[in-house]
Design a protein around this motif. Structure first.
Motif, PDB file in Angstrom:
ATOM      1  N   LEU A 156       0.371  24.364   0.558  1.00  0.00           N
ATOM      2  CA  LEU A 156       0.507  25.571   1.386  1.00  0.00           C
ATOM      3  C   LEU A 156       1.964  25.994   1.418  1.00  0.00           C
ATOM      4  N   LYS A 157       2.194  27.292   1.451  1.00  0.00           N
ATOM      5  CA  LYS A 157       3.539  27.805   1.714  1.00  0.00           C
ATOM      6  C   LYS A 157       3.500  28.439   3.098  1.00  0.00           C
ATOM      7  N   VAL A 158       4.222  27.839   4.039  1.00  0.00           N
ATOM      8  CA  VAL A 158       4.105  28.254   5.446  1.00  0.00           C
ATOM      9  C   VAL A 158       5.481  28.319   6.103  1.00  0.00           C
ATOM     10  N   LYS A 159       5.473  28.886   7.317  1.00  0.00           N
ATOM     11  CA  LYS A 159       6.675  28.918   8.145  1.00  0.00           C
ATOM     12  C   LYS A 159       6.394  28.079   9.382  1.00  0.00           C
ATOM     13  N   ILE A 160       7.417  27.318   9.824  1.00  0.00           N
ATOM     14  CA  ILE A 160       7.255  26.492  11.017  1.00  0.00           C
ATOM     15  C   ILE A 160       7.388  27.358  12.262  1.00  0.00           C
ATOM     16  N   VAL A 217       3.345  23.304  14.477  1.00  0.00           N
ATOM     17  CA  VAL A 217       2.389  24.381  14.223  1.00  0.00           C
ATOM     18  C   VAL A 217       3.020  25.256  13.157  1.00  0.00           C
ATOM     19  N   VAL A 218       2.292  25.456  12.072  1.00  0.00           N
ATOM     20  CA  VAL A 218       2.813  26.254  10.959  1.00  0.00           C
ATOM     21  C   VAL A 218       1.843  27.394  10.681  1.00  0.00           C
ATOM     22  N   SER A 219       2.332  28.415  10.000  1.00  0.00           N
ATOM     23  CA  SER A 219       1.459  29.573   9.740  1.00  0.00           C
ATOM     24  C   SER A 219       1.894  30.317   8.493  1.00  0.00           C
ATOM     25  N   ASP A 220       0.929  31.053   7.940  1.00  0.00           N
ATOM     26  CA  ASP A 220       1.233  32.061   6.921  1.00  0.00           C
ATOM     27  C   ASP A 220       0.598  33.356   7.390  1.00  0.00           C
ATOM     28  N   ALA A 250      12.136  25.225  13.712  1.00  0.00           N
ATOM     29  CA  ALA A 250      11.335  26.455  13.768  1.00  0.00           C
ATOM     30  C   ALA A 250      12.001  27.532  12.928  1.00  0.00           C
ATOM     31  N   GLY A 251      11.184  28.225  12.152  1.00  0.00           N
ATOM     32  CA  GLY A 251      11.691  29.273  11.275  1.00  0.00           C
ATOM     33  C   GLY A 251      11.857  28.837   9.835  1.00  0.00           C
ATOM     34  N   ASP A 252      11.869  27.484   9.579  1.00  0.00           N
ATOM     35  CA  ASP A 252      11.998  27.006   8.199  1.00  0.00           C
ATOM     36  C   ASP A 252      10.769  27.383   7.385  1.00  0.00           C
ATOM     37  N   GLU A 253      11.009  27.795   6.131  1.00  0.00           N
ATOM     38  CA  GLU A 253       9.910  27.989   5.186  1.00  0.00           C
ATOM     39  C   GLU A 253       9.747  26.690   4.398  1.00  0.00           C
ATOM     40  N   ILE A 254       8.550  26.167   4.376  1.00  0.00           N
ATOM     41  CA  ILE A 254       8.308  24.897   3.692  1.00  0.00           C
ATOM     42  C   ILE A 254       7.016  24.943   2.883  1.00  0.00           C
ATOM     43  N   PHE A 255       6.943  24.025   1.925  1.00  0.00           N
ATOM     44  CA  PHE A 255       5.684  23.743   1.257  1.00  0.00           C
ATOM     45  C   PHE A 255       5.108  22.477   1.880  1.00  0.00           C
ATOM     46  N   ILE A 259       2.906  15.754   2.478  1.00  0.00           N
ATOM     47  CA  ILE A 259       4.239  15.800   1.871  1.00  0.00           C
ATOM     48  C   ILE A 259       4.838  17.157   2.219  1.00  0.00           C
ATOM     49  N   TYR A 260       6.115  17.168   2.601  1.00  0.00           N
ATOM     50  CA  TYR A 260       6.750  18.457   2.913  1.00  0.00           C
ATOM     51  C   TYR A 260       7.932  18.663   1.981  1.00  0.00           C
ATOM     52  N   GLU A 261       8.288  19.909   1.806  1.00  0.00           N
ATOM     53  CA  GLU A 261       9.421  20.256   0.954  1.00  0.00           C
ATOM     54  C   GLU A 261       9.900  21.644   1.357  1.00  0.00           C
ATOM     55  N   LYS A 262      11.181  21.764   1.681  1.00  0.00           N
ATOM     56  CA  LYS A 262      11.716  23.085   1.983  1.00  0.00           C
ATOM     57  C   LYS A 262      11.624  23.941   0.733  1.00  0.00           C
TER      58      LYS A 262
END
Length: 711
Positions: free
Chosen positions: A67-71, A90-93, A114-119, A137-140
């Motif tokens: 997923l590509k989301v924002k925190i 809580v993350v969202s797209d 909050a506000g970081d874009e992550i995979f 697994i997370y990755e900025k």
């Protein structure tokens, strides 16, 4: 992409990499990884498929996705009554939001904001009727993702090294892939349509697709096969220049031996014996594998060859993998050989192990045995690794027989084979049938004799997969068999108890069974016992003073107890089908109906793993695969059929000791057998023009310490 140190070189020590700690350096060095080049050549063994990218609204349970989301928010807290720290987010797209939980990783509440874009990569699952991601697994969001949104590599690592950390290190050194020297000649790469090494390194670590990965794996597999063939063909061409001993065929002697046997040889035994006797008459060294299922009578065929060789005034070595089996072969040889007089004297039979030094039924000092061997005393010398000691110098060694040759190291066998000026004939015995696919491939240069028939009085062994609930019934059946005068083997995977593996140990199982069978004697046999202790246990078992023998795989090969009618195998999923077949072959060796019961371990982690380097398979499918494998075992007694199935499911290396060929296979599996012919042809094309590889210094250096025997 990870931070890149501009001062790095292909030869840089790993301690020079960015953001690497001293404990990580120490762990890498334990893996033999000391430089940037070493890292590049440490290839993944498996991949997680996170190449499917989804929107939040499209998530489905148990599907591996990215997923590509924002925190939106993230915080740390304690759960489970304050005993477990976790991070929650809580993350969202644009399609929706989802909760994410990382257990035992509270630091992420500070690492991510909050506000970081992550995979995120992982599997969604239901918790309190709502989908959430647990420990993904997370990755900025980077320009080149390496942990998400792709086929993600997994490596064999020490516990102190995390996969994510190692991938970051690989990313640092990946730009140097072009500097790794390619040992495979360019003309072979072109002839076979292969990737060059630089492409292979880059794709293997970070493949863009399954199609790319297939090409990289093909290149790695071809190189392994080619190097193996180069070693083997070089050895074969060199060996052809050296002669062997011509052993005269004495028809009258062989007929006298066969006529004196209390039974008739099977057609397979007769054919195999004749093929071997013909080979012994040739001036070039025999290199033959005698393969036959358990109980097919390979030892007797080997004794015919030994008798003929000793009768011609030469020495014979018969190597056995264990002292128990060596002693058993010695007793068999004495029984059938010592009554055969061939005009010189009795056919001397000797036994040399760590515990024994016997010739012609008389115990002698080891120094005296060494003197006889050095003098050239013609005899059949049966023994274990003790026959390979430096102090043993054979003068007239004309035939080497090796029982279950994969139990002996290549270098040890080479030492024995090089002990005389001429190359002795070599006969290897194996009860692990070689599948036809491998006979047509790796073993094409090896002459093979097969014994497929068993003695006519042998009954089919009834084999059952028993659930733990039915264990009491199985024990009651065992008790009834003992009441009939029969005996029982119980096999366990380990000697000591191992909570980590969850398998039964031999010592613990002996204690448990002794409590259940209070009025019977339960013995224990394992590889750590000394020779005399093993002999004492086996003698008690042979004399029925022990009714139940708990053992490890020390009884896998050759142990012959005709009165044993039940084989119980604990942790059956931890053995290959060929090995299970070996265990089963320890019973059913007389006229009694025999049985084999398979129990599985309570803990199944990792069972049924394949060596095909495919994408990660979940544990449930591994368990299903294991059940299918064991059910197939219960349905067939044919070792050749089981070997084919084992080859497909477990790969080449585990079954046939690929490292014994002089080259350790990591990437070859049965799907690559079509590459063997071309690899052999390429190897021969080079060697015919340049046997010493003077024009191929990289190849010469690669194989300089490799020794091979085709057995």
């Amino acid at each position: 992409m990870a931070n890149f140190n501009l001062n790095l070189k292909i030869t840089s020590e790993i301690s020079e990499l960015s953001r690497i700690t001293k404990p990580q350096v120490a762990a890498l060095k334990k893996l033999g990884l000391n430089t940037a080049r070493d890292l590049l050549l440490h290839f993944p063994y498996r991949y997680l498929d996170f190449s499917q990218t989804r929107f939040v609204k499209d998530l489905k349970p148990d599907e591996s996705v990215s997923l590509k989301v924002k925190i939106n928010s993230i915080s740390g807290r304690f759960a489970m009554y304050g005993r477990m720290a976790l991070a929650e987010a809580v993350v969202s797209d644009e399609t929706g939001s989802i909760k994410v939980v990382w257990f035992n990783q509270p630091y992420l509440a500070k690492t991510l904001t909050a506000g970081d874009e992550i995979f995120l990569a992982g599997e969604a699952g239901y918790y309190k009727n709502s989908l959430q991601l647990t420990n993904p697994i997370y990755e900025k969001v980077p320009d080149f993702p390496i942990h998400t949104t792709r086929l993600v590599p997994l490596y064999h690592l020490k516990q102190s090294l995390y996969p994510k950390t190692f991938r970051n290190l690989i990313a640092q050194v990946l730009p140097f892939a072009n500097e790794v020297a390619d040992e495979l000649p360019q003309k072979i790469i072109a002839n076979q349509g292969l990737l060059n090494l630089s492409q292979t390194i880059k794709i293997s670590h970070f493949p863009g697709s399954n199609e790319e990965l297939t090409k990289a794996k093909k290149r790695l597999a071809f190189e392994e096969i080619f190097l193996s063939q180069l070693i083997a063909q070089k050895h074969k061409l060199e060996t052809a220049k050296t002669g062997s001993f011509k052993i005269k065929f004495d028809q009258k002697l062989v007929k006298k031996f066969v006529d004196a046997l209390p039974f008739k040889l099977t057609a397979g035994q007769k054919k195999s014996a004749w093929e071997i006797l013909q080979d012994l008459e040739k001036p070039t060294p025999m290199n033959r594998l005698l393969e036959g299922d358990v109980g097919s009578g390979k030892t007797l065929v080997a004794l015919i060859a030994a008798l003929q060789t000793v009768a011609d005034e030469y020495q014979v070595v018969f190597l056995a993998p264990t002292e128990i089996l060596a002693k058993q072969h010695y007793e068999t040889a004495k029984k059938y050989l010592t009554s055969i007089n061939h005009g010189r004297d009795l056919c001397y039979t000797a036994l040399l192990t760590n515990a024994y030094s016997i010739i012609d039924s008389k115990e002698i000092k080891k120094a005296d045995m060494q003197a006889l061997i050095k003098k050239g005393q013609p005899a059949l010398y049966i023994g274990t690794h003790a026959l390979l000691e430096k102090t043993i110098k054979f003068k007239k060694l004309a035939l080497v027989i090796i029982d279950e040759q994969h139990r002996f190291g290549v270098e040890q066998r080479a030492k024995l084979m090089a002990s005389t000026k001429k190359i002795p004939h070599l006969l290897s015995l194996t009860a692990t049938p070689i599948p036809r696919t491998l006979q047509l491939a790796f073993y094409r240069e090896l002459d093979i004799s097969q014994i497929k028939q068993k003695p006519s009085d042998r009954k089919t062994i009834i084999t059952k997969l028993v659930t733990d609930e039915n264990r009491p019934k199985a024990y009651e059946f065992v008790r009834n068999q003992i009441a009939l005068g029969r005996q029982v083997f119980v096999i366990t995977p380990l000697i000591e108890e191992s909570d980590k593996l969850g398998v039964k140990s031999a010592k613990k199982e002996q204690e448990n069974l002794q409590k259940i069978f209070l009025d019977k004697k339960v013995g224990l046999l394992h590889g750590r016992l000394k020779g005399k202790e093993k002999e004492s246990v086996m003698n008690e078992f042979l004399q029925n003073q022990i009714q139940i023998l708990v053992a490890t795989s020390v009884v896998e090969v050759g142990v012959d107890v005709p009165n044993a009618s039940v084989m119980v195998i604990e942790g059956a999923e931890r053995f290959g089908l060929a090995q299970l077949h070996q265990f089963r072959g320890r019973v059913g060796r007389a006229e009694h109906q025999s049985y084999c019961f398979l129990f599985m371990s309570d803990v199944r982690t990792g069972v049924g793993k394949s060596l095909d380097h495919s994408l990660l398979t979940n544990e449930k499918s591994l368990q299903d695969n294991t059940l299918v494998r064991l059910e197939a075992f219960t349905q067939t007694q044919d070792g050749f059929e089981l070997a084919e199935l084992d080859l497909k499911q477990r790969g080449f290396g585990d079954l046939y000791g690929a490292s014994q060929s002089g080259y350790n296979f990591k990437y070859f599996d049965p799907s690559y057998t079509s590459l063997i012919g071309p690899a052999r042809d390429e190897a021969l094309a080079i060697l015919r023009d340049d046997l010493n590889l003077d024009n191929y210094p990289l190849l010469k250096e690669k194989i300089k310490d490799k020794v091979v025997h085709f057995e």
